[in-house]
Design an enzyme around this catalytic site. Sequence first.
Site, PDB file in Angstrom:
ATOM      1  N   GLN A 276       5.944   7.936 -12.248  1.00  0.00           N
ATOM      2  CA  GLN A 276       6.054   8.295 -10.831  1.00  0.00           C
ATOM      3  C   GLN A 276       7.499   8.293 -10.342  1.00  0.00           C
ATOM      4  OE1 GLN A 276       3.590   5.766  -8.380  1.00  0.00           O
ATOM      5  NE2 GLN A 276       4.145   6.777  -6.466  1.00  0.00           N
TER       6      GLN A 276
ATOM      7  N   HIS B  90       1.713  -1.413   2.873  1.00  0.00           N
ATOM      8  CA  HIS B  90       1.945  -0.829   1.552  1.00  0.00           C
ATOM      9  C   HIS B  90       3.114   0.152   1.596  1.00  0.00           C
ATOM     10  CE1 HIS B  90       1.323   1.101  -2.308  1.00  0.00           C
ATOM     11  NE2 HIS B  90       1.204   2.257  -1.703  1.00  0.00           N
TER      12      HIS B  90
ATOM     13  N   GLU C 135      -8.063   0.922  -3.132  1.00  0.00           N
ATOM     14  CA  GLU C 135      -8.287   1.856  -2.030  1.00  0.00           C
ATOM     15  C   GLU C 135      -9.780   1.936  -1.718  1.00  0.00           C
ATOM     16  OE1 GLU C 135      -6.421   5.655  -2.170  1.00  0.00           O
ATOM     17  OE2 GLU C 135      -4.729   4.967  -3.386  1.00  0.00           O
TER      18      GLU C 135
ATOM     19  N   ASP D 136      -5.453  12.042  -1.063  1.00  0.00           N
ATOM     20  CA  ASP D 136      -5.143  10.620  -0.970  1.00  0.00           C
ATOM     21  C   ASP D 136      -4.187  10.400   0.200  1.00  0.00           C
ATOM     22  OD1 ASP D 136      -5.487   8.026  -1.711  1.00  0.00           O
ATOM     23  OD2 ASP D 136      -4.049   8.078  -3.354  1.00  0.00           O
TER      24      ASP D 136
ATOM     25  N   ASP E 147      -6.861   3.886  -7.598  1.00  0.00           N
ATOM     26  CA  ASP E 147      -5.921   4.984  -7.853  1.00  0.00           C
ATOM     27  C   ASP E 147      -4.914   4.508  -8.908  1.00  0.00           C
ATOM     28  OD1 ASP E 147      -4.314   7.234  -7.581  1.00  0.00           O
ATOM     29  OD2 ASP E 147      -3.268   6.448  -5.818  1.00  0.00           O
TER      30      ASP E 147
ATOM     31  N   GLU F 299       3.539  -4.313  -5.877  1.00  0.00           N
ATOM     32  CA  GLU F 299       3.854  -5.098  -4.681  1.00  0.00           C
ATOM     33  C   GLU F 299       3.780  -6.586  -4.981  1.00  0.00           C
ATOM     34  OE1 GLU F 299       2.046  -3.552  -0.872  1.00  0.00           O
ATOM     35  OE2 GLU F 299       1.109  -2.205  -2.315  1.00  0.00           O
TER      36      GLU F 299
ATOM     37  N   LYS G  17      -0.491   9.945 -11.528  1.00  0.00           N
ATOM     38  CA  LYS G  17      -1.784   9.593 -10.946  1.00  0.00           C
ATOM     39  C   LYS G  17      -2.938  10.390 -11.559  1.00  0.00           C
ATOM     40  CE  LYS G  17       0.053   7.482  -7.113  1.00  0.00           C
ATOM     41  NZ  LYS G  17      -0.381   6.219  -6.489  1.00  0.00           N
TER      42      LYS G  17
ATOM     43  N   THR H 299      -8.774   8.325 -11.866  1.00  0.00           N
ATOM     44  CA  THR H 299      -9.050   7.647 -10.606  1.00  0.00           C
ATOM     45  C   THR H 299     -10.487   7.149 -10.720  1.00  0.00           C
ATOM     46  OG1 THR H 299      -7.625   9.205  -9.419  1.00  0.00           O
ATOM     47  CG2 THR H 299      -9.174   7.917  -8.086  1.00  0.00           C
TER      48      THR H 299
ATOM     49  N   GLU I  26      -4.222   0.741  -7.777  1.00  0.00           N
ATOM     50  CA  GLU I  26      -4.086   0.684  -6.320  1.00  0.00           C
ATOM     51  C   GLU I  26      -5.478   0.476  -5.738  1.00  0.00           C
ATOM     52  OE1 GLU I  26      -1.903   4.127  -4.847  1.00  0.00           O
ATOM     53  OE2 GLU I  26       0.004   3.164  -5.394  1.00  0.00           O
TER      54      GLU I  26
ATOM     55  N   ARG J 119       3.788   3.755 -12.818  1.00  0.00           N
ATOM     56  CA  ARG J 119       4.955   3.623 -11.924  1.00  0.00           C
ATOM     57  C   ARG J 119       6.225   4.209 -12.516  1.00  0.00           C
ATOM     58  NH1 ARG J 119       2.280   3.089  -7.354  1.00  0.00           N
ATOM     59  NH2 ARG J 119       0.950   1.244  -7.331  1.00  0.00           N
TER      60      ARG J 119
END
Lengths: 441, 441
Positions: free
Chosen positions: B254, B148, B215, B141, B247, B388, B267, B271, B213, B251
């Site tokens: 993480q 971002h 992607e 990844d 993804d 975000e 993660k 996925t 996420e 949080r």
Amino acid sequence: MRLNPTHSPKRKSWVESANVEGCEFPIQNLPFGVFRRKGTDEAPRGGVAIGDVIVDVAAFARAARLRGAARVAAQACAGPTLNPLLELGSAHWSALRQALSRALAMGETGWEQRKAKLAEFLVPMNEAELRLPVAIGDYTDFYTSVFHATNIGRMFRPDNPLMPNYKWVPIGYHGRASSVVVSGTPVARPRGQTKAPDAVAPSFGPCRRLDYEVELGFVVGSGNRLGDSIPIASALDHVFGVVLLNDWSARDIQAWEYQPLGPFLAKSFATTISPWIVTMEALEPYRVPAFKRAEGDPAPLPHLLDASDQAEGGFSIEVEMWLRSARMREAGQPAHRLSLGNYASCYWTLAQTVAHHASNGCNLRPGDLLGSGTISGPEPGSQGALIEITEGGRKPVDLPGGEARTFIEDGDEIVQRGRCARDGYATIGFGEAAGLVLPAK
Amino acid sequence: MRLNPTHSPKRKSWVESANVEGCEFPIQNLPFGVFRRKGTDEAPRGGVAIGDVIVDVAAFARAARLRGAARVAAQACAGPTLNPLLELGSAHWSALRQALSRALAMGETGWEQRKAKLAEFLVPMNEAELRLPVAIGDYTDFYTSVFHATNIGRMFRPDNPLMPNYKWVPIGYHGRASSVVVSGTPVARPRGQTKAPDAVAPSFGPCRRLDYEVELGFVVGSGNRLGDSIPIASALDHVFGVVLLNDWSARDIQAWEYQPLGPFLAKSFATTISPWIVTMEALEPYRVPAFKRAEGDPAPLPHLLDASDQAEGGFSIEVEMWLRSARMREAGQPAHRLSLGNYASCYWTLAQTVAHHASNGCNLRPGDLLGSGTISGPEPGSQGALIEITEGGRKPVDLPGGEARTFIEDGDEIVQRGRCARDGYATIGFGEAAGLVLPAK
């Protein structure tokens, strides 16, 4: 410990080389690998090492008339990887290992006839080419030595060597599976981006701080379904066995790239493993208590805490790294030992790393590889990487013959070895994980 | 751009649903996947989407009497993954795609006979079960959106949002391949260790800040040998095509685990990718210049700089994320769009990430998956993750029907979509990458 007759130190084999003092593969070991005869186009297939020969497992098992689970497991060794064997699970692995041990033992009823009939299914190891034993799905590298984490942390973050999470979380990260190679594969010095602290901009070129990391690799046997976790009490049932693992590391590339997502190209150019997987069953006699945490360290959270794991979840496995330079080879000098450590000094047990890995529901699959992380102990001489031994390249190591090293130079051969020894039991070895470093392409 | 007749906006198909305005799979697209008929035990096999049907590639190619490289490539689609097709390389992929386009086109000589003969090798998409299209070896990844990286960096490291290496190194890390799932697979909320900033100790439990996420995933076609690099000028020849990629990210897990080795269990629980791989050839018309670096930004180092890549190494691919809660489904409300971004806003091109990945000699293999990293643009509404959009959970998003979200709740369905549009060319779509979030097990 769950001992069975395969662990008896009195058992000898009719393969006489297995009974020689100092042999790494006595009948108490019986590690699994994949081989074919050198210089042939034979199909690679599963084998078990004993003494100086390899048991051609599937053919041997047919001739020895193994039955039941042992027979099924032996047939699963007929292909070019051991993954089909791994999928069968620990009852099958154990049945096969116990049946092979009996069939190879001297002194049991009928052993002389077995020797006569079965010797043709043994291939001399020096006539064999050894292959990567499993198709590796995912490779995860942990960071279980608190001594390594502290030593290395001090260099990258002098003010903050050990992160606040270290004693709570068995820290790990995903590694690169495609570039895991078997012992004997040459390793070209990688190129990459590096930036000296005082340089205004980075540049691209051959790595100047090439290092190794002494690790063990744990081969996942039976997996778990996506979404399920693995309780710590049964975590070791999911592990098939152990290999030596050298996590080659480009320290200058790593220092520049690793923030914020971790090591990437600094590691992905090669990881060397030994060809023989020493089974968890063979390692039973060498179990020891989990690493004793210091006064004031937190207890593991409940999902990482198990009484049996605390009592005997450690494994006393000695690991060594040796170096032999081109000049030493020319002068006929033997390799020089750079370090001697022991996996039992690691802060987190194998069962804790497996349970942690699956605690979010991540699925492990047969053939996945879990690295221990660099094994460094508290004693001088036990540091498992040059960056620790030389304190970041500031204190060179002297080699016999007058050379010195801060990091690895082209032409150096780096050889990892390992063994388990315990009074009253056989000593078993891991073979080697070796790689010759070639100049950057 | 390397255009050929498959890109002609005038070409129509005798599969009439492919010619309908708004269809994601017109004859200009022809994405590859793996399918079987629902509720059967048919062997999964390769298919190509057109309109509302799937071309059963190997059978269709035999009946259509495809020849040469196209025939070889079609036969490589007969199995349960597309990896054999990927191994053949770009000349074969292109030959097959061009031959399928001709065979499916309306108006060319003999098209009515072809329609009559070949229609039986088309499977209605709503009768098909779509599978993971490739066996993924390694999943990497990247982190190519500077917007971002800046947004997320500000939350984790307010004083140091963008690392000094960001504009030099296409930052990436290894992800977990085993837990990549195809669209439609439910995702259980992961458990894990978290620690609130003011807590004295971490605790273990269900994630409380579950995020997605947005992607893209790039599927590696032909690989490189270990030790060889891939020059940037030929990097795109190694890529077969593109999927949508979500993804999923925990949080809170993480934040506590990621130092110093990067994201791991935050993660690795899942996925999600879309089932249809849109080929690089189909994407040719939507190429745009590489992202324009700001005044004062460094030029890429020479191994990451190529004139053609700068001129047309970007791809204008719109990506969207939609949310539909349990309550919205019950009320019959449609999904709500959370964001709309474009891959062309990413700082590093696909060719730069591929060249970087192999610059140390790391071998890429057919079926490897490369994630773009979260695609966020500079405009409001283009941020590709809830962390975000909600500024770290401080500004909830309102949903139609009166609900609000800071992070994902159980029962939410998260659906990613994507498309390419350009004046004078067909608009092509990516299907969807969808997942329903279930409570923690």
